[in-house]
Each structure stands twice: as C-alpha cells, then as structure tokens.
Design a protein around this motif. Structure first.
Motif, PDB file in Angstrom:
ATOM      1  N   UNK A  47       0.796  -1.706   6.073  1.00  0.00           N
ATOM      2  CA  UNK A  47       1.731  -0.920   6.885  1.00  0.00           C
ATOM      3  C   UNK A  47       2.908  -1.774   7.341  1.00  0.00           C
ATOM      4  N   UNK A  48       2.640  -3.003   7.761  1.00  0.00           N
ATOM      5  CA  UNK A  48       3.752  -3.848   8.199  1.00  0.00           C
ATOM      6  C   UNK A  48       4.631  -4.250   7.014  1.00  0.00           C
ATOM      7  N   UNK A  49       4.045  -4.497   5.860  1.00  0.00           N
ATOM      8  CA  UNK A  49       4.843  -4.808   4.664  1.00  0.00           C
ATOM      9  C   UNK A  49       5.703  -3.605   4.278  1.00  0.00           C
ATOM     10  N   UNK A  50       5.123  -2.419   4.358  1.00  0.00           N
ATOM     11  CA  UNK A  50       5.876  -1.201   4.048  1.00  0.00           C
ATOM     12  C   UNK A  50       7.052  -1.036   5.008  1.00  0.00           C
ATOM     13  N   UNK A  51       6.829  -1.312   6.293  1.00  0.00           N
ATOM     14  CA  UNK A  51       7.932  -1.169   7.260  1.00  0.00           C
ATOM     15  C   UNK A  51       9.029  -2.204   7.003  1.00  0.00           C
ATOM     16  N   UNK A  52       8.647  -3.419   6.612  1.00  0.00           N
ATOM     17  CA  UNK A  52       9.666  -4.421   6.277  1.00  0.00           C
ATOM     18  C   UNK A  52      10.479  -4.010   5.053  1.00  0.00           C
ATOM     19  N   UNK A  53       9.825  -3.407   4.069  1.00  0.00           N
ATOM     20  CA  UNK A  53      10.538  -2.939   2.886  1.00  0.00           C
ATOM     21  C   UNK A  53      11.518  -1.829   3.279  1.00  0.00           C
ATOM     22  N   UNK A  54      11.071  -0.929   4.143  1.00  0.00           N
ATOM     23  CA  UNK A  54      11.955   0.146   4.601  1.00  0.00           C
ATOM     24  C   UNK A  54      13.151  -0.399   5.386  1.00  0.00           C
ATOM     25  N   UNK A  55      12.935  -1.512   6.091  1.00  0.00           N
ATOM     26  CA  UNK A  55      14.024  -2.146   6.848  1.00  0.00           C
ATOM     27  C   UNK A  55      14.872  -3.062   5.978  1.00  0.00           C
ATOM     28  N   UNK A  56      14.583  -3.093   4.672  1.00  0.00           N
ATOM     29  CA  UNK A  56      15.320  -3.915   3.707  1.00  0.00           C
ATOM     30  C   UNK A  56      15.135  -5.417   3.963  1.00  0.00           C
ATOM     31  N   UNK A  57      13.968  -5.792   4.452  1.00  0.00           N
ATOM     32  CA  UNK A  57      13.649  -7.200   4.675  1.00  0.00           C
ATOM     33  C   UNK A  57      12.504  -7.598   3.738  1.00  0.00           C
ATOM     34  N   UNK A  58      12.846  -7.790   2.469  1.00  0.00           N
ATOM     35  CA  UNK A  58      11.846  -8.038   1.431  1.00  0.00           C
ATOM     36  C   UNK A  58      11.117  -9.362   1.626  1.00  0.00           C
ATOM     37  N   UNK A  59      11.797 -10.372   2.147  1.00  0.00           N
ATOM     38  CA  UNK A  59      11.166 -11.685   2.318  1.00  0.00           C
ATOM     39  C   UNK A  59       9.988 -11.605   3.294  1.00  0.00           C
ATOM     40  N   UNK A  60      10.177 -10.920   4.412  1.00  0.00           N
ATOM     41  CA  UNK A  60       9.078 -10.763   5.377  1.00  0.00           C
ATOM     42  C   UNK A  60       7.961  -9.899   4.804  1.00  0.00           C
ATOM     43  N   UNK A  61       8.331  -8.898   4.023  1.00  0.00           N
ATOM     44  CA  UNK A  61       7.318  -8.047   3.395  1.00  0.00           C
ATOM     45  C   UNK A  61       6.442  -8.864   2.456  1.00  0.00           C
ATOM     46  N   UNK A  62       7.063  -9.729   1.675  1.00  0.00           N
ATOM     47  CA  UNK A  62       6.306 -10.560   0.738  1.00  0.00           C
ATOM     48  C   UNK A  62       5.368 -11.504   1.489  1.00  0.00           C
ATOM     49  N   UNK A  63       5.817 -12.040   2.612  1.00  0.00           N
ATOM     50  CA  UNK A  63       4.937 -12.902   3.421  1.00  0.00           C
ATOM     51  C   UNK A  63       3.719 -12.138   3.921  1.00  0.00           C
ATOM     52  N   UNK A  64       3.927 -10.920   4.387  1.00  0.00           N
ATOM     53  CA  UNK A  64       2.804 -10.098   4.855  1.00  0.00           C
ATOM     54  C   UNK A  64       1.833  -9.803   3.717  1.00  0.00           C
ATOM     55  N   UNK A  65       2.379  -9.510   2.553  1.00  0.00           N
ATOM     56  CA  UNK A  65       1.532  -9.181   1.400  1.00  0.00           C
ATOM     57  C   UNK A  65       0.726 -10.400   0.965  1.00  0.00           C
ATOM     58  N   UNK A  66       1.372 -11.559   0.921  1.00  0.00           N
ATOM     59  CA  UNK A  66       0.672 -12.779   0.495  1.00  0.00           C
ATOM     60  C   UNK A  66      -0.458 -13.147   1.444  1.00  0.00           C
ATOM     61  N   UNK A  67      -0.311 -12.812   2.716  1.00  0.00           N
ATOM     62  CA  UNK A  67      -1.379 -13.101   3.684  1.00  0.00           C
ATOM     63  C   UNK A  67      -2.654 -12.345   3.342  1.00  0.00           C
ATOM     64  N   UNK A  68      -2.518 -11.133   2.828  1.00  0.00           N
ATOM     65  CA  UNK A  68      -3.691 -10.305   2.613  1.00  0.00           C
ATOM     66  C   UNK A  68      -4.124 -10.166   1.178  1.00  0.00           C
ATOM     67  N   UNK A  69      -3.288 -10.525   0.240  1.00  0.00           N
ATOM     68  CA  UNK A  69      -3.679 -10.353  -1.159  1.00  0.00           C
ATOM     69  C   UNK A  69      -4.845 -11.275  -1.512  1.00  0.00           C
ATOM     70  N   UNK A  71      -7.437 -11.680   0.371  1.00  0.00           N
ATOM     71  CA  UNK A  71      -8.649 -10.998   0.816  1.00  0.00           C
ATOM     72  C   UNK A  71      -9.058  -9.893  -0.159  1.00  0.00           C
ATOM     73  N   UNK A  72      -8.068  -9.239  -0.754  1.00  0.00           N
ATOM     74  CA  UNK A  72      -8.333  -8.165  -1.711  1.00  0.00           C
ATOM     75  C   UNK A  72      -7.364  -8.301  -2.885  1.00  0.00           C
ATOM     76  N   UNK A  73      -7.646  -9.213  -3.809  1.00  0.00           N
ATOM     77  CA  UNK A  73      -6.692  -9.506  -4.882  1.00  0.00           C
ATOM     78  C   UNK A  73      -6.473  -8.367  -5.872  1.00  0.00           C
ATOM     79  N   UNK A  74      -7.333  -7.389  -5.916  1.00  0.00           N
ATOM     80  CA  UNK A  74      -7.184  -6.282  -6.865  1.00  0.00           C
ATOM     81  C   UNK A  74      -6.740  -4.993  -6.183  1.00  0.00           C
ATOM     82  N   UNK A  75      -6.131  -5.112  -5.032  1.00  0.00           N
ATOM     83  CA  UNK A  75      -5.636  -3.948  -4.321  1.00  0.00           C
ATOM     84  C   UNK A  75      -4.315  -3.513  -4.958  1.00  0.00           C
TER      85      UNK A  75
END
Length: 156
Positions: A47-69, A71-75
């Motif tokens: 959800x936070x990565x999605x909100x960063x993408x909507x705010x056009x802040x891709x760098x922060x979105x990628x950081x959020x995604x990398x934190x959790x990928x 834990x669930x690499x096949x999501x």
C-alpha cells in the motif's frame, strides 16, 4: 511441551514424524499465524509503495518494495509495482524484466497489459499483440486490452 519453544525453535526441532500429535498441531497453528501475520505485513508495504507510485515518487516506492520482496519473493503484485516504478524512472528494460517476472509468479492481467503497452510504445507489435491476447484470455471483456489492440491494429 510446545509452549516453551518459539516459532524459530519449533522449526529447528527434529523431523515432524518424531513430534507428538500435540506438537504437530502447535506447529501447524504457529505456521498459519506466521503466514497470516506476514501477509498483513507485506500488504502494508504494498500500500505504501502504491501511494508513492501515485505521488510520482518511484525511488521511495522501490525502497518500500525491496524491504518486503525478501519476505515474499514470489509475490506477483510486488514485482508488478516494482516494474511500474522502474518504468516511471525511465528504466524500461528493467521494468519489462520485473513485469515478466510478475507474470511468471502468477498470470495476471495488470502485468500483461503494462507489457503490451510498453511493447507497443517501443514498436514491438508482435510482442504487444501476444500480451494483449494473454490478457484477453484471462478477461475476454477487458476494455484496456481492447484499446491497446486497436492501437496495434492501426499500426500494422
């Protein structure tokens, strides 16, 4: 008794066939609780990565995604968001790779449509057509797929 072991210790114990019935039930319940908790945890990062993408802040979105990928690499949805963020950063080749991995994790319409549009924009019409057909196989009435199909048809 199983109560005296943490989840990690329970996993490190001996083979399941040597556990008592009570210990096996405890391990099953513990595993279910862990999966449920981690799924909720992953969704907060999605959800936070999605909100960063909507705010056009891709760098922060990628950081959020990398934190959790990790834990669930096949999501598939995490990889879809990652691909979307990479495309927003103008790294189309890496974005396409993430979107393809998303489709590999789970066949999904969102990734197929984004791949179709990216291929269309780079004038790879055959690849775009293939992705549109795959998305239409999942949802025959998808309007976005039909729009992309029309754009491809006009170019050929």
């Amino acid at each position: 008794f199983p109560e005296q072991y943490s989840t990690v210790m329970q996993l490190l114990r001996t083979a399941p066939q040597y556990l008592s019935r009570e210990e096996q039930e405890y391990a099953t319940c513990s595993q279910r609780k862990y999966l449920k908790d981690s799924a909720a945890y992953i969704k907060t990062y999605q959800a936070s990565a999605q909100s960063y993408i909507e705010k056009q802040d891709a760098a922060k979105a990628i950081l959020e995604i990398k934190k959790r990928v990790t834990l669930d690499p096949l999501n598939w949805y995490l990889h879809y968001l990652w691909g979307k963020a990479l495309v927003d950063q103008k790294d189309v080749a890496s974005g396409i790779s993430e979107l393809q991995f998303s489709v590999w994790c789970q066949d999904n319409i969102e990734s197929h449509l984004m791949l179709a549009e990216l291929y269309r924009q780079t004038e790879k019409y055959a690849d775009s057509k293939t992705q549109v057909q795959k998305s239409l196989a999942l949802d025959p009435n998808n309007k976005a797929a039909m729009e992309i199909w029309g754009k491809i048809w006009n170019k050929q």
